[in-house]
Design an enzyme around this catalytic site. Structure first.
Site, mmCIF file in Angstrom:
data_model
loop_
_atom_site.group_PDB
_atom_site.id
_atom_site.type_symbol
_atom_site.label_atom_id
_atom_site.label_comp_id
_atom_site.label_asym_id
_atom_site.label_seq_id
_atom_site.Cartn_x
_atom_site.Cartn_y
_atom_site.Cartn_z
ATOM 1 N N VAL A 44 0.834 -1.209 0.000
ATOM 2 C CA VAL A 44 0.000 0.000 0.000
ATOM 3 C C VAL A 44 0.867 1.257 0.000
ATOM 4 O O VAL A 44 0.651 2.180 -0.795
ATOM 5 C CB VAL A 44 -0.958 0.011 1.215
ATOM 6 N N GLU A 68 -10.610 5.612 6.125
ATOM 7 C CA GLU A 68 -11.477 4.974 5.122
ATOM 8 C C GLU A 68 -10.894 3.649 4.632
ATOM 9 O O GLU A 68 -11.621 2.688 4.391
ATOM 10 C CB GLU A 68 -11.677 5.932 3.951
ATOM 11 N N GLY A 107 -11.295 -1.730 1.724
ATOM 12 C CA GLY A 107 -10.355 -1.206 0.735
ATOM 13 C C GLY A 107 -10.790 0.066 0.059
ATOM 14 O O GLY A 107 -10.959 1.096 0.702
ATOM 15 N N ILE A 165 -13.548 0.821 -1.362
ATOM 16 C CA ILE A 165 -14.965 1.189 -1.372
ATOM 17 C C ILE A 165 -15.233 2.343 -0.425
ATOM 18 O O ILE A 165 -14.934 2.245 0.763
ATOM 19 C CB ILE A 165 -15.860 -0.006 -0.960
ATOM 20 N N GLU A 218 -2.267 -14.988 3.294
ATOM 21 C CA GLU A 218 -0.911 -14.813 3.800
ATOM 22 C C GLU A 218 -0.369 -16.137 4.322
ATOM 23 O O GLU A 218 -1.121 -17.091 4.536
ATOM 24 C CB GLU A 218 -0.921 -13.771 4.921
ATOM 25 N N ASP A 247 -9.912 -10.346 11.064
ATOM 26 C CA ASP A 247 -9.888 -9.184 10.177
ATOM 27 C C ASP A 247 -11.302 -8.652 9.965
ATOM 28 O O ASP A 247 -11.565 -7.447 10.102
ATOM 29 C CB ASP A 247 -9.249 -9.588 8.837
ATOM 30 N N LYS A 263 -13.264 -5.024 11.231
ATOM 31 C CA LYS A 263 -14.020 -4.150 10.330
ATOM 32 C C LYS A 263 -15.461 -3.999 10.814
ATOM 33 O O LYS A 263 -16.044 -2.910 10.750
ATOM 34 C CB LYS A 263 -13.975 -4.709 8.914
ATOM 35 N N GLY A 273 -5.730 -4.763 -1.782
ATOM 36 C CA GLY A 273 -4.794 -4.518 -2.871
ATOM 37 C C GLY A 273 -4.131 -3.168 -2.721
ATOM 38 O O GLY A 273 -4.694 -2.257 -2.116
#
Lengths: 427, 427
Positions: free
Chosen positions: A14, A128, A133, A135, A189, A200, A204, A303
């Site tokens: 990133v 954000e 990601g 969105i 991973e 994860d 969120k 990504g």
């Protein structure tokens, strides 16, 4: 016109994209912000890697020194994890910088403390990129729906598990085999725990619930069940009902409005549901609110470039605020709703039992459901040499009632085992 | 803590919902804004209608007097149309108020002048509700994607025409019959011109293109073709190709990046495309950008409560800005890209010809396509007693090349007529 200076913490997938876009799109960013913005330092773990497009003199391994620099206006944190990210962010606030973070684990664990530090420093904290990601989801929830009442957020927010379930569904593969493929293709991973155990997605969900319900919700408040127990038989059973298994994050306001729940678990949804067609590493989230009705947001959930897009959108906002001498909306937790445990959640269940293939077993099983107030929608029975499998799909019931039912079923002599229990959503 | 005062211009379907939510959710709005907000006046055309929930003394027929009041912090304009809306908004800015509007026609016609007036007054102009009703779309485009480069916006932004096309598709009805049903059910207005001729969608396309490309785009820049010419035969032909006809708004950056186009027209899209399953009065918009990739936004495109949700989201933002003494992002038109006419647009075409059923006609037709550089993808030929119908689907070509091809086809003796031309998108 002064130049705004940005410190970048982390230069992995990133961070590299953030640095690249800041350089290649500098003129656009300057026009949109109203002032030029420049990368003033990049903190990395290993200094000696080639980093094309980033001047050597910007690279440092001393992140703390970087965030202490008084000329830094904005710190972008894309290193992830709790520490040292938290300390670095707090230090950044101490030195007057605003922060853009993509760190879901940290925000879900300790968002309130970070927001408080930002507020007392008169700085911004935007994130954000931490959820879904690219969105745009947190900003719409926090700002576009600020005049509405959100009742439910339901979605696919983890691409790795979505990829695995997709594989299991399309090829009939078991969990281990599908995970292996995901790892080989770089979707999972080396240590996939955070994804496959639902950590994860739970982070969120906590962030989404907090913003949606104006209430503090941490990852620890989120019921969490990963997909390691999902079998090829579950997937096949879902298919037989024209359903598909997805790992969902669900945040709900209770019917009386006094409490909220947040949960992450595999669930069966109808194949006709829009979430059923969300493939691979894509994410999609439904938001149901009182006035707006049902909204859906869809896009790449992870990504380098997609996550960088979200980070840079926040960067522009934070820089504009800096120039205006203002800050954006901070934490909104005024509603202080109770975060209820899973017991009170009401949904439907798909229960798969291994039973003795004898007369009267179905009646026994049905009686147990009835005794616990769990109403049965459909039953499918399939004999196999002395044993039979019995699949029961219930009407809506509380998780507590279902758990009590399952405990009682385990005590029946004719029930050899409870093969699986899965929630049924989206109907 | 001071109370922010709001003037509401218009009390129809949307205005009524805005007033209702402001009253019933006053405590939530106050908590989210950081100060109480109250309805200080409601301008209506006819004062003597019953307006449950709104105190009589708030009602006035003198909108100008209302917006001139110096105690008004925010004016919400939901009357629509160019005048008197424009004059009222300009007067509101003159008196220091910020404005929230749902007025697509006005914004698309004269958005720049309004933005300029807002900027010189130090006031905000927000209008999320003007495009795609409840769907958070303008804020994500303007803010979440502020660090990205948007290349394309493509979507269904008019519910009335979507309802009509839906009916035609599902029942085989012709346009007039489907329109009649839409009118009877309240989906189409008594005078449906703005919807069926594409004016409404074109206004929205202009607003979207302006924000997406940081360039001034007005409704007059948008190529516009309504659906009044779409026949049951077109719908059937689309079905035969496993396509569906939708009225699309498409805003695109040219391949070299130097210009943009905006257009609204019926188009065939594959039934597997996510937009194909958008039914009735729902809207859905795809946004393609360089870093984020493909995003989709979906939700109710119109209606009182959904539109009010968007208006109130803007109200909260504008009030927060007022309290902070700042303003949100204004017009961003720095890129000043050329808005190109339709000629240069590159897409695929579905051309339906009535031809003589003779040997050699297909060769003649194919030659004309070839001479104009329009490559043919597929041809379907169907004989009917002396006449035949020939359906040609092309590869990508410019609109200019296709137009020249069609003119030349009309001059062929063996071509009795060009039954229809429709663009093919979404592949």
């Amino acid at each position: 016109m002064r130049t705004l200076k940005v410190a970048l913490l982390g230069c992995g997938v990133v961070g590299t994209e953030v640095a690249r876009i800041m350089t290649t799109h500098a003129a656009d960013l300057a026009a949109r912000i109203g002032a030029p913005v420049e990368l003033a330092g990049v903190a990395v773990r290993r200094a000696n890697r080639p980093r094309p497009g980033i001047a050597d003199e910007l690279i440092t391994t001393d992140a703390t020194e970087l965030v202490k620099r008084d000329d830094i206006d904005v710190v972008i944190e894309v290193i992830g994890g709790i520490e040292p990210a938290r300390s670095l962010i707090l230090t950044a606030f101490d030195h007057g910088a605003s922060v853009v973070s993509a760190n879901k684990a940290l925000l879900a664990a300790d968002g309130s403390a970070l927001h408080a530090a930002a507020a007392s420093a008169g700085a911004d904290l935007y994130y954000e990129a931490a959820v879904a990601g690219a969105i745009p989801l947190l900003r719409p929830l926090r700002e576009s729906l600020a005049g509405d009442k959100v009742n439910r957020v339901l979605g696919i927010v983890n691409g790795t598990t979505n990829f695995i379930l997709d594989k299991m569904d399309s090829t009939g593969a078991g969990y281990s085999e599908a995970l292996e493929e995901a790892t080989a293709l770089g979707y999972a991973e080396a240590d996939p725990t955070a994804d496959v155990e639902g950590f994860d997605a739970a982070a969120k969900a906590a962030i989404l619930a907090g913003i949606a319900f104006h209430t503090r919700v941490t990852a620890a408040d989120v019921f969490r069940e990963g997909l390691t127990e999902v079998t090829a038989a579950d997937i096949a059973s879902a298919k037989a009902m024209n359903n598909i298994v997805k790992l969902l994050a669900i945040c709900e306001r209770s019917a009386d409005g006094s409490s909220v729940t947040a949960r992450v678990h595999p669930a069966m949804i109808p194949r006709t549901h829009p979430l059923a067609s969300v493939r691979g590493a894509y994410n999609a989230v439904f938001v149901e609110s009182e006035a707006a009705g049902q909204l859906m947001f869809y896009g790449p959930g992870a990504g380098g470039a997609p996550t960088a897009s979200a980070v840079l959108g926040d960067l522009v906002a934070v820089c504009r605020n800096k120039l205006a001498g203002s800050t954006g909306p901070g934490e909104s937790a005024y509603a202080q709703l109770t975060v209820s445990p899973m017991d009170g959640v009401v949904t439907r269940y798909h229960v798969s039992l291994d039973v003795a293939d004898k007369a009267g077993v179905l009646a026994q099983v049905a009686t147990v459901f009835a005794e616990h107030g769990v109403s049965i929608d459909t039953v499918r029975q399939q004999g196999r040499e002395g044993d039979a499998s019995l699949v029961v799909v219930t009407h809506r019931a509380t998780d507590a009632a279902l758990s009590a039912t399952v405990s009682a079923l385990r005590n029946l002599d004719n029930v050899r085992g409870v093969a699986s229990i899965m929630r049924v959503e989206g109907e």
